[in-house]
Design a protein around this motif. Sequence first.
Motif, PDB file in Angstrom:
ATOM      1  N   ARG A  45       0.971  -1.310  -0.067  1.00 42.43           N
ATOM      2  CA  ARG A  45       0.142   0.112   0.063  1.00 42.43           C
ATOM      3  C   ARG A  45       0.830   1.326   0.099  1.00 42.43           C
ATOM      4  O   ARG A  45       0.535   2.200  -0.764  1.00 42.43           O
ATOM      5  CB  ARG A  45      -1.165  -0.051   1.198  1.00 42.43           C
ATOM      6  N   PHE A  46       2.052   1.293   0.725  1.00 45.39           N
ATOM      7  CA  PHE A  46       2.632   2.304   0.940  1.00 45.39           C
ATOM      8  C   PHE A  46       4.078   2.480   0.332  1.00 45.39           C
ATOM      9  O   PHE A  46       4.841   3.549   0.593  1.00 45.39           O
ATOM     10  CB  PHE A  46       2.741   2.661   2.541  1.00 45.39           C
ATOM     11  N   GLY A  47       4.515   1.345  -0.140  1.00 47.98           N
ATOM     12  CA  GLY A  47       5.997   1.377  -0.516  1.00 47.98           C
ATOM     13  C   GLY A  47       7.057   0.704   0.309  1.00 47.98           C
ATOM     14  O   GLY A  47       6.550   0.530   1.572  1.00 47.98           O
ATOM     15  N   GLU A  48       8.104   0.193  -0.273  1.00 49.61           N
ATOM     16  CA  GLU A  48       9.031  -0.607   0.886  1.00 49.61           C
ATOM     17  C   GLU A  48       9.282   0.263   2.148  1.00 49.61           C
ATOM     18  O   GLU A  48       9.151  -0.152   3.236  1.00 49.61           O
ATOM     19  CB  GLU A  48      10.056  -0.893   0.115  1.00 49.61           C
ATOM     20  N   GLY A  49       9.951   1.589   1.838  1.00 50.54           N
ATOM     21  CA  GLY A  49      10.353   2.304   2.919  1.00 50.54           C
ATOM     22  C   GLY A  49       9.368   2.891   3.884  1.00 50.54           C
ATOM     23  O   GLY A  49       9.156   2.502   4.941  1.00 50.54           O
ATOM     24  N   ALA A  50       8.233   3.427   3.144  1.00 52.78           N
ATOM     25  CA  ALA A  50       7.319   4.274   4.024  1.00 52.78           C
ATOM     26  C   ALA A  50       6.298   2.983   4.471  1.00 52.78           C
ATOM     27  O   ALA A  50       5.774   3.363   5.825  1.00 52.78           O
ATOM     28  CB  ALA A  50       6.490   4.959   3.002  1.00 52.78           C
ATOM     29  N   GLY A  51       6.296   2.069   3.854  1.00 52.34           N
ATOM     30  CA  GLY A  51       5.531   0.869   4.211  1.00 52.34           C
ATOM     31  C   GLY A  51       5.694   0.293   5.661  1.00 52.34           C
ATOM     32  O   GLY A  51       5.195   0.119   6.569  1.00 52.34           O
ATOM     33  N   MET A  52       7.348   0.145   5.736  1.00 53.09           N
ATOM     34  CA  MET A  52       7.793  -0.252   7.080  1.00 53.09           C
ATOM     35  C   MET A  52       7.934   0.790   8.367  1.00 53.09           C
ATOM     36  O   MET A  52       7.555   0.368   9.375  1.00 53.09           O
ATOM     37  CB  MET A  52       9.076  -0.858   6.845  1.00 53.09           C
ATOM     38  N   VAL A  53       8.210   2.196   8.134  1.00 51.71           N
ATOM     39  CA  VAL A  53       7.935   2.865   8.977  1.00 51.71           C
ATOM     40  C   VAL A  53       6.502   3.111   9.424  1.00 51.71           C
ATOM     41  O   VAL A  53       6.423   3.176  10.488  1.00 51.71           O
ATOM     42  CB  VAL A  53       8.493   4.471   8.222  1.00 51.71           C
ATOM     43  N   LEU A  54       5.419   3.448   8.486  1.00 54.15           N
ATOM     44  CA  LEU A  54       4.173   3.294   9.073  1.00 54.15           C
ATOM     45  C   LEU A  54       3.686   2.051   9.747  1.00 54.15           C
ATOM     46  O   LEU A  54       3.174   2.191  10.799  1.00 54.15           O
ATOM     47  CB  LEU A  54       3.215   3.518   7.864  1.00 54.15           C
ATOM     48  N   PHE A  55       4.088   0.808   9.265  1.00 56.14           N
ATOM     49  CA  PHE A  55       3.859  -0.518  10.104  1.00 56.14           C
ATOM     50  C   PHE A  55       4.440  -0.147  11.745  1.00 56.14           C
ATOM     51  O   PHE A  55       3.769  -0.400  12.490  1.00 56.14           O
ATOM     52  CB  PHE A  55       4.328  -1.735   9.517  1.00 56.14           C
ATOM     53  N   ASP A  56       5.667   0.103  11.759  1.00 57.08           N
ATOM     54  CA  ASP A  56       6.363   0.270  13.102  1.00 57.08           C
ATOM     55  C   ASP A  56       5.632   1.377  13.847  1.00 57.08           C
ATOM     56  O   ASP A  56       5.444   1.321  14.843  1.00 57.08           O
ATOM     57  CB  ASP A  56       7.793   0.599  12.849  1.00 57.08           C
ATOM     58  N   ALA A  57       5.045   2.534  13.289  1.00 56.26           N
ATOM     59  CA  ALA A  57       4.553   3.644  13.821  1.00 56.26           C
ATOM     60  C   ALA A  57       3.234   3.108  14.450  1.00 56.26           C
ATOM     61  O   ALA A  57       2.738   3.348  15.489  1.00 56.26           O
ATOM     62  CB  ALA A  57       4.628   4.750  13.074  1.00 56.26           C
ATOM     63  N   HIS A  58       2.422   2.640  13.388  1.00 62.95           N
ATOM     64  CA  HIS A  58       1.273   2.143  14.065  1.00 62.95           C
ATOM     65  C   HIS A  58       1.438   0.787  14.933  1.00 62.95           C
ATOM     66  O   HIS A  58       0.328   1.149  16.224  1.00 62.95           O
ATOM     67  CB  HIS A  58       0.256   1.284  12.648  1.00 62.95           C
ATOM     68  N   LEU A  59       2.228   0.056  14.876  1.00 60.55           N
ATOM     69  CA  LEU A  59       2.366  -0.960  15.800  1.00 60.55           C
ATOM     70  C   LEU A  59       2.761  -0.151  17.303  1.00 60.55           C
ATOM     71  O   LEU A  59       2.191  -0.738  18.301  1.00 60.55           O
ATOM     72  CB  LEU A  59       3.424  -1.852  15.497  1.00 60.55           C
ATOM     73  N   ALA A  60       3.664   0.682  17.298  1.00 57.94           N
ATOM     74  CA  ALA A  60       3.971   1.359  18.615  1.00 57.94           C
ATOM     75  C   ALA A  60       2.792   2.025  19.172  1.00 57.94           C
ATOM     76  O   ALA A  60       2.738   2.031  20.505  1.00 57.94           O
ATOM     77  CB  ALA A  60       5.175   2.365  18.241  1.00 57.94           C
ATOM     78  N   HIS A  61       2.010   2.793  18.339  1.00 58.30           N
ATOM     79  CA  HIS A  61       0.805   3.424  18.718  1.00 58.30           C
ATOM     80  C   HIS A  61      -0.156   2.326  19.609  1.00 58.30           C
ATOM     81  O   HIS A  61      -0.437   2.509  20.635  1.00 58.30           O
ATOM     82  CB  HIS A  61      -0.166   3.888  17.480  1.00 58.30           C
ATOM     83  N   GLN A  62      -0.220   1.082  18.868  1.00 58.55           N
ATOM     84  CA  GLN A  62      -1.270   0.122  19.614  1.00 58.55           C
ATOM     85  C   GLN A  62      -0.580  -0.655  20.763  1.00 58.55           C
ATOM     86  O   GLN A  62      -1.224  -1.008  21.923  1.00 58.55           O
ATOM     87  CB  GLN A  62      -1.600  -1.223  18.323  1.00 58.55           C
ATOM     88  N   MET A  63       0.481  -0.651  20.663  1.00 59.79           N
ATOM     89  CA  MET A  63       1.355  -1.352  21.781  1.00 59.79           C
ATOM     90  C   MET A  63       1.466  -0.424  23.084  1.00 59.79           C
ATOM     91  O   MET A  63       1.186  -0.688  24.165  1.00 59.79           O
ATOM     92  CB  MET A  63       2.932  -1.646  21.615  1.00 59.79           C
ATOM     93  N   THR A  64       1.212   0.952  22.832  1.00 61.06           N
ATOM     94  CA  THR A  64       1.117   1.850  23.765  1.00 61.06           C
ATOM     95  C   THR A  64      -0.308   1.693  24.625  1.00 61.06           C
ATOM     96  O   THR A  64      -0.560   1.638  25.662  1.00 61.06           O
ATOM     97  CB  THR A  64       1.382   3.427  23.277  1.00 61.06           C
ATOM     98  N   HIS A  65      -1.229   1.672  23.571  1.00 59.27           N
ATOM     99  CA  HIS A  65      -2.675   1.255  24.218  1.00 59.27           C
ATOM    100  C   HIS A  65      -2.551   0.005  24.980  1.00 59.27           C
ATOM    101  O   HIS A  65      -3.325  -0.157  25.984  1.00 59.27           O
ATOM    102  CB  HIS A  65      -3.652   1.356  23.150  1.00 59.27           C
ATOM    103  N   CYS A  66      -1.908  -0.911  24.534  1.00 54.81           N
ATOM    104  CA  CYS A  66      -2.012  -2.293  25.326  1.00 54.81           C
ATOM    105  C   CYS A  66      -1.127  -2.052  26.511  1.00 54.81           C
ATOM    106  O   CYS A  66      -1.736  -2.663  27.603  1.00 54.81           O
ATOM    107  CB  CYS A  66      -1.118  -3.235  24.492  1.00 54.81           C
ATOM    108  N   ARG A  67      -0.038  -1.584  26.666  1.00 51.99           N
ATOM    109  CA  ARG A  67       0.356  -0.983  28.101  1.00 51.99           C
ATOM    110  C   ARG A  67      -0.328  -0.588  28.878  1.00 51.99           C
ATOM    111  O   ARG A  67      -0.701  -0.612  30.122  1.00 51.99           O
ATOM    112  CB  ARG A  67       1.800  -0.294  27.657  1.00 51.99           C
ATOM    113  N   GLN A  68      -1.130   0.516  28.188  1.00 50.41           N
ATOM    114  CA  GLN A  68      -2.060   1.292  29.085  1.00 50.41           C
ATOM    115  C   GLN A  68      -3.208   0.440  29.513  1.00 50.41           C
ATOM    116  O   GLN A  68      -3.597   0.400  30.842  1.00 50.41           O
ATOM    117  CB  GLN A  68      -2.865   2.350  28.368  1.00 50.41           C
ATOM    118  N   ILE A  69      -3.664  -0.322  28.835  1.00 52.65           N
ATOM    119  CA  ILE A  69      -4.790  -1.248  29.239  1.00 52.65           C
ATOM    120  C   ILE A  69      -4.103  -2.338  30.351  1.00 52.65           C
ATOM    121  O   ILE A  69      -4.929  -2.612  31.452  1.00 52.65           O
ATOM    122  CB  ILE A  69      -5.269  -2.119  27.984  1.00 52.65           C
ATOM    123  N   ARG A  70      -3.127  -2.800  30.259  1.00 55.50           N
ATOM    124  CA  ARG A  70      -2.441  -3.894  31.348  1.00 55.50           C
ATOM    125  C   ARG A  70      -2.290  -3.186  32.425  1.00 55.50           C
ATOM    126  O   ARG A  70      -2.123  -3.681  33.622  1.00 55.50           O
ATOM    127  CB  ARG A  70      -1.089  -4.225  30.653  1.00 55.50           C
TER     128      ARG A  70
END
Length: 109
Positions: A45-70
Amino acid sequence: MMMETHAYATVWGYDQKGNRVLLVNRGGLPNETNMEVVQAVYRERFGEGAGMVLFDAHLAHQMTHCRQIRNQPFCYVPTLEDYQPSGIEAYEASIAIKQTGMIFYKCLF
């Protein structure tokens, strides 16, 4: 929406067909196979470089919510006032990764 966090502190992404797949289980452990599947969607969807940056950014966002929930007591129901600081913290985590990616790919001068 590319990723989401659920009340059990799990993170879900979507495969090529739009099916939901588990990325991080309740214990915080990643499902490597599903991670690769969702990363492929981001790269497509976003290309090799931007795709991996966005994946990591979105995962960091969601993992922050996971930590908050825990960190909350069992059966905790957040108030409307709880959402703003939680959301800001999660967005700050994702913004930091995006900024690093922009510097790496020389998008910032």
